[in-house]
Scaffold this active site. Sequence first.
Site, PDB file in Angstrom:
ATOM      1  N   ALA A  31      50.958  28.687  10.534  1.00 39.19           N
ATOM      2  CA  ALA A  31      51.276  27.304  10.160  1.00 39.19           C
ATOM      3  C   ALA A  31      52.535  26.816  10.860  1.00 39.19           C
ATOM      4  CB  ALA A  31      51.459  27.224   8.651  1.00 39.19           C
ATOM      5  N   ARG A  50      49.263  15.369  16.782  1.00 40.75           N
ATOM      6  CA  ARG A  50      48.234  14.313  16.710  1.00 40.75           C
ATOM      7  C   ARG A  50      48.190  13.616  15.347  1.00 40.75           C
ATOM      8  NH1 ARG A  50      42.867  16.783  18.432  1.00 40.75           N
ATOM      9  NH2 ARG A  50      42.228  14.657  18.844  1.00 40.75           N
ATOM     10  N   TYR A  94      52.950  -1.879 -22.859  1.00 44.25           N
ATOM     11  CA  TYR A  94      53.643  -0.867 -22.056  1.00 44.25           C
ATOM     12  C   TYR A  94      54.310   0.113 -23.011  1.00 44.25           C
ATOM     13  CZ  TYR A  94      56.934   1.664 -19.282  1.00 44.25           C
ATOM     14  OH  TYR A  94      57.627   2.710 -18.707  1.00 44.25           O
ATOM     15  N   ALA A 106      54.586  -9.281 -35.833  1.00 43.25           N
ATOM     16  CA  ALA A 106      54.277  -9.785 -34.492  1.00 43.25           C
ATOM     17  C   ALA A 106      55.451 -10.596 -33.954  1.00 43.25           C
ATOM     18  CB  ALA A 106      53.027 -10.644 -34.545  1.00 43.25           C
TER      19      ALA A 106
HETATM   20  C1  UD1 Z   1      42.604  27.943  18.526  1.00 44.43           C
HETATM   21  C2  UD1 Z   1      41.858  29.086  19.195  1.00 44.43           C
HETATM   22  C3  UD1 Z   1      40.431  28.644  19.508  1.00 44.43           C
HETATM   23  C4  UD1 Z   1      39.736  28.165  18.249  1.00 44.43           C
HETATM   24  C5  UD1 Z   1      40.545  27.093  17.576  1.00 44.43           C
HETATM   25  C6  UD1 Z   1      39.947  26.753  16.234  1.00 44.43           C
HETATM   26  C7  UD1 Z   1      43.479  30.369  20.460  1.00 44.43           C
HETATM   27  C8  UD1 Z   1      44.049  30.640  21.787  1.00 44.43           C
HETATM   28  N1  UD1 Z   1      42.543  29.432  20.402  1.00 44.43           N
HETATM   29  O1  UD1 Z   1      42.671  26.871  19.422  1.00 44.43           O
HETATM   30  O2  UD1 Z   1      39.709  29.712  20.065  1.00 44.43           O
HETATM   31  O3  UD1 Z   1      38.461  27.663  18.554  1.00 44.43           O
HETATM   32  O4  UD1 Z   1      41.896  27.561  17.337  1.00 44.43           O
HETATM   33  O5  UD1 Z   1      40.615  25.680  15.695  1.00 44.43           O
HETATM   34  O6  UD1 Z   1      43.839  31.012  19.510  1.00 44.43           O
HETATM   35  N2  UD1 Z   1      49.799  27.963  15.730  1.00 44.43           N
HETATM   36  C9  UD1 Z   1      51.028  28.535  15.508  1.00 44.43           C
HETATM   37  N3  UD1 Z   1      51.817  28.819  16.572  1.00 44.43           N
HETATM   38  C10 UD1 Z   1      51.431  28.590  17.844  1.00 44.43           C
HETATM   39  C11 UD1 Z   1      50.177  27.995  18.075  1.00 44.43           C
HETATM   40  C12 UD1 Z   1      49.375  27.694  16.995  1.00 44.43           C
HETATM   41  O7  UD1 Z   1      51.398  28.772  14.353  1.00 44.43           O
HETATM   42  O8  UD1 Z   1      52.221  28.902  18.752  1.00 44.43           O
HETATM   43  C13 UD1 Z   1      48.940  27.638  14.570  1.00 44.43           C
HETATM   44  C14 UD1 Z   1      48.770  26.151  14.390  1.00 44.43           C
HETATM   45  O9  UD1 Z   1      49.735  25.662  13.496  1.00 44.43           O
HETATM   46  C15 UD1 Z   1      47.365  26.069  13.820  1.00 44.43           C
HETATM   47  C16 UD1 Z   1      46.652  27.280  14.409  1.00 44.43           C
HETATM   48  O10 UD1 Z   1      47.654  28.162  14.826  1.00 44.43           O
HETATM   49  O11 UD1 Z   1      47.369  26.200  12.418  1.00 44.43           O
HETATM   50  C17 UD1 Z   1      45.736  26.932  15.566  1.00 44.43           C
HETATM   51  O12 UD1 Z   1      46.469  26.309  16.567  1.00 44.43           O
HETATM   52  P1  UD1 Z   1      45.817  25.214  17.499  1.00 44.43           P
HETATM   53  O13 UD1 Z   1      46.822  24.786  18.477  1.00 44.43           O
HETATM   54  O14 UD1 Z   1      45.195  24.185  16.653  1.00 44.43           O
HETATM   55  O15 UD1 Z   1      44.676  26.099  18.201  1.00 44.43           O
HETATM   56  P2  UD1 Z   1      43.720  25.653  19.353  1.00 44.43           P
HETATM   57  O16 UD1 Z   1      44.455  25.657  20.625  1.00 44.43           O
HETATM   58  O17 UD1 Z   1      42.987  24.450  18.978  1.00 44.43           O
END
Ligand code: UD1
Length: 452
Positions: free
Chosen positions: A14, A20, A351, A408
């Site tokens: 997390a 976005r 109220y 009242a």
């Molecule tokens: C990742 C997966 C992809 C999968 C997708 C599903 C990898 C390389 N790719 O892609 O295969 O289909 O999720 O949604 O793993 N996060 C961190 N630290 C970081 C990067 C991410 O904590 O440095 C956490 C984000 O907060 C998020 C989750 O990891 O909760 C996924 O990160 P996100 O950037 O959404 O992954 P994708 O690149 O979309």
Amino acid sequence: MAGQSREIAVVLLAAGKGARMKSSVAKVLHPIAGRPMLAYPLSAAEGLEPACLIAVVGHDAEVVEATFSGRATFVRQEEALGTGDAVLRARSALDGFRGDVLILYGDTPLLRTETLRRMSEVKLATRADLVLLTAVVDVRGIILRDGDGRVLRVVEAPDASPEELAIEERNTGVYLIDADLLWKTLAGVDNRNEQGEVYLTDIVERVANEGRRVEAIQLEDAEEALGVDTRVLLAQAEAALRRRTLNRLMSDGVTIVDPATTYVDSDVEIGQDTTIEPGCVIQGDTRIGCRAHLKPHCTIESSELGDDVVIGPSAHLRPGCRLGRGVRIGNFVEVKNSTLGEGVKADHLSYIGDADVGAGASLGCGSIVVNYDGIAKHRTVVGERAFIGCNANLVAPLTIAPDSFVAAGTTVTKDVPRDALAVGRPKQRHIEGWVSRRGRVGGSPEKSGRKR
Ligand code: UD1
């Protein structure tokens, strides 16, 4: 034969910013159906009764840690260098742990405990070294299998060929893997890829290449894999969770007249044979008893309602209300931080704020508890069976004894003793012939002889 189930440690990722979402608030703190987003995957994981639960946090870490304090061990990833790097941040917290590590994301609020449990069962039954959760969804990780259906690797969309991009089975980002194997494999993963990140997905190919068994479970309900990273997906997740809550309540014996216009938060509990009419919004930590009736367009926030209460239409219960059995709250009545004993009635336009109202008391139409003097809030006590007449103002702090009667239109500023009538309004007087002298409403002034 399946072996003994193994201990599970959970790593919840997390740390991402969630750019976005276009928000100053960390993505995982955005509320969905009454809880911050991260609460959902956290509860799903807690359902497995894991040996430990590590949350990797980064963006807005202090607030995330304060919000979920006590529910996880927090480790920091200061810079988002990729999912593989994020998992590595949890390594020292899991030092000595020898079971399975379940990795999931903080932005997947629809994931169910049963799904995670199934991953553990499949891992045990197939003696797999790694179990992945896949689905037909639009995410980056593409699942590549060989001719026999064995998982070979996960390729990220930016690194994929046009043929690979056409594959519909995708990686949801949920993994279950033996702890020792995870750390050993991850240690060899670098960031040489299109995005320059340490890809957690690289462990799949490495484990498969060692001749180890990789199992992939495909979700039937792909919605479960929904990862929320925009406000549009936030609304989609909210709608899905709301639907689940309404289905849960209906199967527990609650009548929801129109699910499409009924908004109930995830933590709300409602007893059997209660009826909820259209347009009701029931939020937070609300508990409603059995056989209650919520008429159309009521809003209830974090309150407790006993059996047989009748609310609305168009009533508003703000946080901290406790309504005893059989209480009746009618049209355009607002109640806040108040306790109403059994059978209390406030049927119209009142109220009631910061008050303790005894059983059987009645508050007439337009009666108001004046709880705020512009600086501080004060409490009001209304005794059992007290009768508060229409348009009375009860100026707090105030105690109205049981069995008393407020006339009242009275503005009550002094405590009222038991069995007494409190009346405080100017005496009515009559001015004979005044209407004719002034001219009747709608009549012509000439005819009435009124002087102009
Ligand atoms: C990742 C997966 C992809 C999968 C997708 C599903 C990898 C390389 N790719 O892609 O295969 O289909 O999720 O949604 O793993 N996060 C961190 N630290 C970081 C990067 C991410 O904590 O440095 C956490 C984000 O907060 C998020 C989750 O990891 O909760 C996924 O990160 P996100 O950037 O959404 O992954 P994708 O690149 O979309």
